[in-house]
Design a protein around this motif. Sequence first.
Motif, PDB file in Angstrom:
ATOM      1  N   VAL A  68      36.376  41.734  35.975  1.00  0.00           N
ATOM      2  CA  VAL A  68      37.520  42.465  35.432  1.00  0.00           C
ATOM      3  C   VAL A  68      37.403  42.576  33.909  1.00  0.00           C
ATOM      4  O   VAL A  68      37.668  43.634  33.327  1.00  0.00           O
ATOM      5  CB  VAL A  68      38.847  41.777  35.826  1.00  0.00           C
ATOM      6  N   GLY A  72      36.947  45.920  31.719  1.00  0.00           N
ATOM      7  CA  GLY A  72      37.841  46.208  30.595  1.00  0.00           C
ATOM      8  C   GLY A  72      37.070  46.581  29.343  1.00  0.00           C
ATOM      9  O   GLY A  72      37.421  47.531  28.633  1.00  0.00           O
ATOM     10  N   TYR A 165      32.697  53.168  36.715  1.00  0.00           N
ATOM     11  CA  TYR A 165      33.957  52.413  36.566  1.00  0.00           C
ATOM     12  C   TYR A 165      34.918  52.766  37.695  1.00  0.00           C
ATOM     13  O   TYR A 165      35.552  51.876  38.284  1.00  0.00           O
ATOM     14  CB  TYR A 165      34.598  52.713  35.213  1.00  0.00           C
ATOM     15  N   SER A 169      35.733  49.520  40.010  1.00  0.00           N
ATOM     16  CA  SER A 169      37.027  48.891  39.741  1.00  0.00           C
ATOM     17  C   SER A 169      37.973  48.918  40.933  1.00  0.00           C
ATOM     18  O   SER A 169      38.907  48.101  40.998  1.00  0.00           O
ATOM     19  CB  SER A 169      37.705  49.571  38.541  1.00  0.00           C
ATOM     20  N   THR A 182      45.049  46.394  34.793  1.00  0.00           N
ATOM     21  CA  THR A 182      44.930  47.132  33.534  1.00  0.00           C
ATOM     22  C   THR A 182      45.292  46.246  32.350  1.00  0.00           C
ATOM     23  O   THR A 182      44.623  46.284  31.310  1.00  0.00           O
ATOM     24  CB  THR A 182      45.847  48.369  33.553  1.00  0.00           C
ATOM     25  N   GLY A 185      42.344  43.787  31.639  1.00  0.00           N
ATOM     26  CA  GLY A 185      41.201  44.481  31.050  1.00  0.00           C
ATOM     27  C   GLY A 185      41.458  44.915  29.623  1.00  0.00           C
ATOM     28  O   GLY A 185      40.608  44.751  28.737  1.00  0.00           O
TER      29      GLY A 185
END
Length: 291
Positions: A68, A72, A165, A169, A182, A185
Amino acid sequence: MSELLGMAAGVGSAVIGGTAITGIRYLAPSTDPFTLAAIRFGIGVCILLPIACLKNERWPALRDLPVVAGLGLLFFVLFPVILNGALIWTTAGRAALTLATLPLLTMAVAALMGAEPFTARKAVAAVIAFSGVAAALAGGLRAVPAGAWKGDLLMLGGALFLAFYNIWSRKFIVRSGPLRFTSVGMGVAVPVLLLAAWMVDGFASVAAFDRTKAWAAVYVGVFGGAAAYWLWAEAIARTTPTRVAMAITINAVAASAAGAIALGEPIGWSLVLGIAAVAVAIGLATRPDRT
């Protein structure tokens, strides 16, 4: 219904992100790329993190944290740096057009990785969307600066990173939740950006912002940093990578429209045609797959 909500979130993210580009264009001459990104995502994480603590979602599992964090850094540090680097060589219009290849790249990567089957309908939708963006940006594509191919190639690499990504993700977003994923990251990326901004003495330029620039920075952070990226994660969680990528094509169109309204940039029938083409493409892409 989840698919439609996912596409709606993706389109919303692209529209909000497109309007935020107007603010970024306004602020860019007054500061450096690292400081601008630090402002954008610093404000973003300050908004998202408290909401994430209140929302009933799971935090990323301890075993997932390295991945993660890496995602990010890819999304909130590497890609903005690539974008800013590309704009040194090429125009905003050409960069936006190159980024519009994201649906095609995502489709190819997803098919190679076995994450999503290839369909002719999605390919046609991606081509229509790409053509619509090309039409919307036609005027700005006439001027070709020296060495533009370097920026175009760099931007293509950035679009390829985004394709990976979108695919990598998704399972981590589903395991935890879009908002908390979110927030984590972005939270990992912000200290890196702040350090880079400090190293280039970017905070001195921020201190010189007048009231208009300060409000523009707030807009970029709240909408371009928090809202747009939260919605993008919601989209990835709810629909397929290719359909999410399709939404990015409206980003350049929204940026052109916002630029015309806020900055007095020229607008014409090419923009209207581009909006119509992208709308058709998104409608085609959101039709349910046959089983």
